[in-house]
Design a protein around this motif. Structure first.
Motif: not given
Length: 326
Positions: A179, A185, A277-278
């Motif tokens: 992240t 990100n 999380g991505t």
């Protein structure tokens, strides 16, 4: 010929003239078919207008509930709150926080905050609630179903978790170092933030771009019924979020840790993200030409699919430094 016979013949003639010939019947059927073909699009348009109006009203309720929560608490609700932050256990979503302000007290009062979502026995305790469809979270233009295996109810409204990046802010979850990688990100480079994220509460002073210039909520097309497609699931963290990384109703696929099941809906393409999380998901709807979305000040707008990506991302950020973009 007698007068009686003459009258009989005239009656037969009149009866014969009263009947339709095959050609006349076919002409009438053709005319009716043409009229139906002309009227059907108008009827469908009227129905869609009514559905879009209902969707707009739902978003107004959500936007107003967000404002009322702010008035009561002094800050906006957390996008997704994990009592055990590292392992993402005992998680609560913004949808639950807003329920008392949306006439959903019956579900809110049964919700067990000591369990939330994803702790060991959460399915037995809060699972029956998670299977309930909430009318104010449903857009009538879509046909929301349930998540396969779990049975959690889908919904159609999501909160903005990122302007130009993945749904987890850079460095906001230590178990996913990607992240903070600018390739996965872009927000790690731009520094832009959105109204919602993990274990963070924003106040109006954090929205430096202005409450009337920043989007907080939008529509999403619910995940595929009966599959592990969590998009739009009101009880799950990655079901209550969307980002502005790609435009409304983009043909570019969403990225999801579960790849949105085996057969994502054609109007909502999806593929697997590198990590949890991505992931990121676009605002999507069945309304022709765009999506309905609510800004932080509670105002609701229809956003065209053709909006420039730069403008759309600017409208998703709370701190991008943009003046009014639209």
């Amino acid at each position: 010929m007698t007068i009686s016979n003459l009258r009989t013949e005239r009656k037969k003639f009149r009866l014969a003239r009263a009947a339709f010939t095959l050609v006349e019947l076919l002409v009438v059927i053709a005319i009716i078919g043409i009229l139906v073909a002309l009227l059907l699009p108008a009827v469908q348009a009227a129905r869609e207008a009514a559905r879009r109006s209902q969707c707009t009203n739902n978003l107004k309720q959500i936007g107003l509930a967000n404002q009322n929560f702010l008035s009561a608490k002094g800050h906006f609700p957390t996008g997704s709150q994990a009592d055990n932050e590292r392992d993402r256990k005992i998680v609560h979503q913004w949808t639950v926080y807003l329920m008392p302000y949306m006439e959903s007290n019956a579900i809110y009062e049964q919700y067990d905050w000591t369990v939330g979502d994803r702790v060991t026995n959460f399915a037995a305790i809060n699972g029956p609630l998670f299977k309930q469809k909430i009318e104010s979270f449903l857009c009538p233009s879509d046909s929301a179903g349930f998540v396969g295996n779990w049975g959690w109810a889908h919904s159609n409204y999501v909160g903005c978790f990122a302007a130009d990046g993945s749904w987890v802010e850079p460095g906001n979850w230590e178990k996913d170092p990607l992240t903070s990688n600018t390739f996965y990100n872009p927000a790690a480079a731009s520094g832009t933030l959105a109204l919602f994220n993990f274990n963070l509460t924003r106040k109006p002073r954090h929205v430096t771009d202005g409450l009337s210039n920043t989007y907080a909520f939008s529509e999403v097309i619910a995940g595929t019924d009966g599959e592990l497609d969590f998009r739009g699931t009101w009880s799950v963290d990655h079901g209550v979020a969307y980002t502005h990384r790609i435009g409304p109703n983009s043909t570019e696929p969403d990225l999801d840790a579960h790849a949105c099941g085996i057969t994502p809906r054609p109007e909502a393409p999806c593929k697997r993200s590198p990590t949890f999380g991505t992931a990121y998901w676009a605002a999507r709807s069945h309304h022709p030409g765009g999506v309905t979305a609510a800004r932080v000040d509670g105002s609701v707008h229809f956003v065209s699919d053709s909006i420039a990506t730069r403008v759309w991302q600017g409208l998703g950020s709370i701190n991008g430094g943009e003046v009014s973009l639209d």
